[in-house]
Each structure stands twice: as C-alpha cells, then as structure tokens.
Design a protein around this motif. Structure first.
Motif, PDB file in Angstrom:
ATOM      1  N   THR A  23     -42.435  20.883 -36.954  1.00  0.00           N
ATOM      2  CA  THR A  23     -42.853  19.926 -35.882  1.00  0.00           C
ATOM      3  C   THR A  23     -41.714  18.948 -35.737  1.00  0.00           C
ATOM      4  O   THR A  23     -41.341  18.290 -36.524  1.00  0.00           O
ATOM      5  N   CYS A  27     -46.392  13.126 -29.657  1.00  0.00           N
ATOM      6  CA  CYS A  27     -46.751  11.900 -28.982  1.00  0.00           C
ATOM      7  C   CYS A  27     -47.956  12.212 -28.307  1.00  0.00           C
ATOM      8  O   CYS A  27     -48.312  12.999 -27.219  1.00  0.00           O
ATOM      9  N   GLU A  30     -49.503  15.805 -27.827  1.00  0.00           N
ATOM     10  CA  GLU A  30     -48.655  16.592 -27.474  1.00  0.00           C
ATOM     11  C   GLU A  30     -47.643  16.897 -28.750  1.00  0.00           C
ATOM     12  O   GLU A  30     -47.274  15.946 -29.527  1.00  0.00           O
ATOM     13  N   GLN A  31     -47.149  18.293 -28.845  1.00  0.00           N
ATOM     14  CA  GLN A  31     -46.627  18.410 -30.111  1.00  0.00           C
ATOM     15  C   GLN A  31     -45.380  19.593 -30.020  1.00  0.00           C
ATOM     16  O   GLN A  31     -45.949  20.481 -29.237  1.00  0.00           O
ATOM     17  N   PHE A  32     -44.174  19.352 -30.425  1.00  0.00           N
ATOM     18  CA  PHE A  32     -43.376  20.439 -30.169  1.00  0.00           C
ATOM     19  C   PHE A  32     -42.514  20.570 -31.294  1.00  0.00           C
ATOM     20  O   PHE A  32     -42.198  19.451 -32.128  1.00  0.00           O
ATOM     21  N   SER A  66     -41.757   8.755 -24.629  1.00  0.00           N
ATOM     22  CA  SER A  66     -42.168   9.971 -24.519  1.00  0.00           C
ATOM     23  C   SER A  66     -41.647  11.056 -25.020  1.00  0.00           C
ATOM     24  O   SER A  66     -40.310  10.808 -25.254  1.00  0.00           O
ATOM     25  N   ASP A  68     -40.505  13.367 -23.288  1.00  0.00           N
ATOM     26  CA  ASP A  68     -39.332  13.693 -22.269  1.00  0.00           C
ATOM     27  C   ASP A  68     -38.114  12.783 -22.432  1.00  0.00           C
ATOM     28  O   ASP A  68     -36.976  13.145 -22.080  1.00  0.00           O
ATOM     29  N   SER A 132     -46.085  13.833 -13.298  1.00  0.00           N
ATOM     30  CA  SER A 132     -46.900  14.901 -12.856  1.00  0.00           C
ATOM     31  C   SER A 132     -47.540  14.993 -11.421  1.00  0.00           C
ATOM     32  O   SER A 132     -48.290  15.661 -10.822  1.00  0.00           O
ATOM     33  N   ARG A 138     -42.083  17.651 -15.643  1.00  0.00           N
ATOM     34  CA  ARG A 138     -41.762  17.236 -17.186  1.00  0.00           C
ATOM     35  C   ARG A 138     -40.631  18.041 -17.444  1.00  0.00           C
ATOM     36  O   ARG A 138     -40.409  19.255 -17.380  1.00  0.00           O
ATOM     37  N   VAL A 140     -40.632  18.921 -20.608  1.00  0.00           N
ATOM     38  CA  VAL A 140     -41.152  20.018 -21.512  1.00  0.00           C
ATOM     39  C   VAL A 140     -41.471  21.094 -21.076  1.00  0.00           C
ATOM     40  O   VAL A 140     -41.858  22.036 -21.845  1.00  0.00           O
ATOM     41  N   ARG A 141     -41.343  21.244 -19.700  1.00  0.00           N
ATOM     42  CA  ARG A 141     -41.811  22.544 -19.273  1.00  0.00           C
ATOM     43  C   ARG A 141     -41.152  23.810 -19.940  1.00  0.00           C
ATOM     44  O   ARG A 141     -41.268  24.946 -19.687  1.00  0.00           O
TER      45      ARG A 141
END
Length: 506
Positions: A23, A27, A30-32, A66, A68, A132, A138, A140-141
């Motif tokens: 990870t 936020c 949201e996790q990426f 964020s 982003d 949005s 975004r 994150v897309r």
C-alpha cells in the motif's frame, strides 16, 4: 550516505517494481498500491507530454491534500516538466502574482478552486480540473490499468524538478528552482540522519503536500522507504488522533502548532499513540517545553530539524540514532557544510560558539530564483547559500537558531513577509500608514500584529474584512491596532524595533 536515486521518479519506479502490492497511498476509504500509484503517474505524464508539457516546461499544481495531488506532483516530474506546487487557498490576486513569474503553460487544480483559476487562467496550454463534477476528472482513474507502470517515463537528473515559491523581502514571492539531482541528494541526506525502515513505515501527512517540508518529509520519504503515506485532507486534532490509532502510524510530520494543538485537545490523554516511533518537527522553531511535554506524554521521540526551501529543504537534523540536543536543530546533513559568518558582509568565518549568519554549501542547493538574477546573486555567493538566519555552532557541531536576519514571520509553518500584508493594507483608501510585525505565539509559532494609521471611520473589522478578500488566512493579522502615529527612527523610518518591544511588554 544512503543510496541516492537519479530522480524521485526513479525512486517511485523502483518501489513499484520491488513492492508492487504494498500500500502506497491511503486517504479516507481510498487505498492504492505502488503499482497502481506508478500507473497513475505514468498515465498523467503521457497526457502532459501529449499536450507539449514535457522538458523545459512548468506546470502548476494548485491542489489540497488528496491522492490526486501526490500523483500530480510525480506525474509532472515524470513528464520531464518542472512542477510548481502552490497553496490551494491562495486568492486570485496571490495566484496571479506567482503566475506572472513562473511562465507556466499548464495547471492542475481542484474543482473547488475553479473560480479562482478562471480569473487568472488565460494563457495556459492545458487546464486540468480534478474532481467529480462536469468537466472534472480524477487522476486515480488509471489505477485500473496497472500495466502503465511498466512504461513510467524517467526524467534526467540534470533537469529542473521543482519551482517552489517562497516569500520575498519585497513582498513578492520568489521561485526557488531545484534540479532533480539536488532533490534526490537531499532525500538521502535526510535518510542518513533520520533513517526509515523499508516497507515498514506508515507516514502521516497532516500538513499540505504543496509545502516543501511535507514533500520532503512525507511524499518523498514514504516512497524512498517503499512505505505507506496516509494523507489527511485537513488538520483537525480529533481526526489526527483517530488516524494515528486506526492506521497505526509510525512517523508523524509535526510542527509547533500541531504538537501544541494535539496536546491541548480534550481527547489527547485517552488517544492510542502506541504505534508512533518518531515525530519530526520542522517549518518553525520548536519550543523546548513543547518538545519535553510531547515526549513525556507520548514516549515518542521528536527529531527537530532545520531547512530552507533554497536548500532542498533539509540542512540539519537531530539524529534519530545519536545524541538529540534539545534547543538545537541538530547536526548538518552529510555532504553539507555549515558556517557561521559575520552578519555585515558574510566574508569572515566566526569561531565556534559565536553568533552570526548561517551559510550553507552542499549538493542540495537551488540553482537560483527563477527570473530573479539579482536576488539569486544576493543569496548564492561563492558557492554558498546565505540563509539570512542567525545561529551558532557548539563544540560538537550542533546548530542553534538564534534569530532571523530577515523580517519574515513563520505563522503555523508558513513563511509570511510583513511587507506583503502592509502592501495589502495600503490598498485600502482609508489607510495612511501601516506597519506589520511578527510576534511569538505559543500555538502558531508566530502571529502577525498590524499597526495602522487610518482615516476616521475606518475600523478594525473593516480592515480585517478587506484583508480577508486579498490574502490567504494565515497572512491575516491576529490583531490590528489603530494608532495615531507610528514610532520613527532618527532618519524618519518606521521603527519596528520599538513596535516589537511594545508587543513584548503587552
């Protein structure tokens, strides 16, 4: 010195290859992971390049905290362009003032800032609205296209990485230009004094990621450690304490304002802070009593450091695995020379223990102030950065900051120059004279106090409202004194020493 990456993008590429499923960003809900993170950065970089925003260009990032904004900063750098991070709370007049110097052809901004951007955005080759709503998207897309991470473009170490604006003594912000090589060197210099554990840290970003301190100690530190950056959209004591417990934070980026605010919060005594192993303090001097109280209450060490945007920003730190001297900002980072010189011409190096101006030399220094050759020549002399700060070195090489040569005030970690606030006051038709000073404050480090000579009928409330329309909140004076006259020196200049003395007595 610990390993130095060619650029921060190389660092992210390595993390995505060695720890793809770890990870990277959290936020809220949201996790990426690192592979998704790198894919999003690569996706943005490709779009920027397609728009002609690659090497030699500058792109403004005008965003609040964020996932982003993290992607935006790395994405601009991956494209080969220079990122220009700006305070997302700026008014249109403040933003315009910076844009006139930056020569930026692209801007990435939050949907909430659309009205401000629309006032000043003519001339941009690309406007990228993040959100949005209609016309927004975004960053994150691209997380659903992890294969993009395999094609992450890598910039050159010799290319400009960051154009970070800081206040100017004339009230006009200056753009500090840093090369990739300087930024990467500074990350490793910090790592030598405040080492991280690969894959084990959970870093809490409370302060805004556009700030040089947060970028160095949060955004870049987390990637260097192949660890997790937990981003809070904004600072609130309850949400900070909840996040530390919920996310098992190991490293918190703090400041005097944050430490004082958390300890003053009614739920502090009951908070679960057991996961913390280190707190870093920067952006303003940390009172010794605040440090003592925090360490006694939490059992967690605080490493205080010193830096300037012009120096990458880290210059010195109290070492995590060495002697931490309260009241000092620690020892110079590796490959960094610090000297104390006389304050008049800066040529005479002073002996140990004497007080003078701090000058610095090392691989992390800026190339200069963008478009400001005279101010660059004043700050960079003979390979040395003259910091404008006053300090002393003890027998063990620990640096103590005594004062500031400049008039700059540091309010809640933000550099504020009184001249800028004075100029804003002077725009009011009823203001005849104005003098603004910074005074010590237990909570914010410093606050601004304005002394104003004004026409009859002008009130403190009128002036406060006038400034609120023109300046970001941390630049607002905490007190506005309406006075009949201002003290003067023998040559007729406003005597701010007298005003500071009056504030100290008050």
């Amino acid at each position: 010195m610990p390993h130095v990456w060619p650029t921060v993008v190389h660092m992210l590429d390595d993390a995505a290859r060695r720890a793809p499923q770890h990870t990277a960003l959290v936020c809220g809900a949201e996790q990426f992971n690192y592979r998704q993170y790198a894919a999003c950065v690569a996706g943005l970089a490709a779009e920027l390049r397609q728009a002609g925003l690659g090497a030699g260009e500058r792109v403004v990032v005008f965003m609040a905290n964020s996932p982003d904004v993290a992607i935006a900063i790395f994405g601009v750098q991956a494209a080969g362009a220079q990122v220009v991070p700006m305070n997302s709370a700026y008014t249109a007049s403040e933003l315009k003032q910076v844009l006139e110097n930056a020569d930026a052809r692209g801007i990435i901004y939050d949907e909430a800032a659309s009205a401000v951007v629309n006032e000043v955005a003519s001339g941009f080759a690309l406007r990228y609205c993040i959100g949005s709503g209609p016309g927004a998207q975004r960053l994150v897309r691209w997380a659903g296209q992890p294969e993009l991470a395999d094609a992450l473009p890598l910039p050159s170490p010799s290319e400009p990485a960051i154009l970070q604006y800081t206040g100017g003594t004339t009230g006009v912000p200056k753009g500090v230009s840093l090369l990739h090589a300087a930024v990467s060197a500074n990350i490793s210099q910090r790592e030598a004094l405040v080492p991280t554990r690969a894959g084990q840290e959970r870093v809490l970003a409370i302060t805004p990621l556009f700030h040089s301190y947060s970028m160095a100690m949060g955004l870049y530190l987390a990637v260097y450690a192949r660890s997790t950056l937990v981003i809070l959209p904004r600072y609130r004591p309850d949400t900070v304490l909840e996040a530390i417990a919920r996310e098992r934070i190991t490293l918190m980026l703090g400041s005097p304002t944050i430490f004082t605010g958390l300890m003053g919060f009614e739920g502090f005594a009951q908070a679960d802070l057991n996961s913390l192993r280190l707190c870093a303090s920067g952006s303003a001097a940390l009172p010794e009593e605040t440090l003592r109280r925090w360490e006694a209450a939490t059992g967690c060490a605080v490493c205080e450091g010193y830096g300037q945007t012009e120096a990458g920003p880290v210059i010195a730190f109290n070492p995590l695995n060495g002697v931490r001297k309260s009241g000092t900002v620690g020892v110079p980072a590796p490959e960094t020379e610090v000297q104390i010189v006389d304050v008049h011409d800066g040529d005479k190096v002073l002996p140990q223990g004497e007080v003078g101006e701090i000058r610095v030399r090392g691989p992390q220094l800026m190339t200069g102030y963008y478009g400001r050759p005279q101010e660059t020549a004043d700050a960079l002399r003979g390979g040395w950065l003259y910091t404008g700060d006053i300090g002393q070195l003890d027998e063990e090489g620990y640096l103590t900051i005594c004062d500031r040569k400049k008039e700059m005030a540091i309010v809640s970690g933000y550099n504020v120059y009184p001249r800028e606030v004075e100029e804003a006051l002077f725009r009011h038709p009823g203001v005849r004279e104005a003098a603004v000073i910074g005074v010590p404050d237990d909570y914010r480090g410093e606050v601004l106090v304005a002394h104003v000579v004004a026409d009859a009928g002008v009130t403190q409330e009128t002036l406060a409202g006038f400034l609120a329309e023109r300046l970001v909140k941390y630049k607002w004076p905490s007190v506005i004194h309406l006075v009949d006259s201002l003290p003067r020196t023998g040559v007729g200049k406003i005597d701010k020493k007298v005003l500071r003395a009056m504030a100290g007595k008050g």
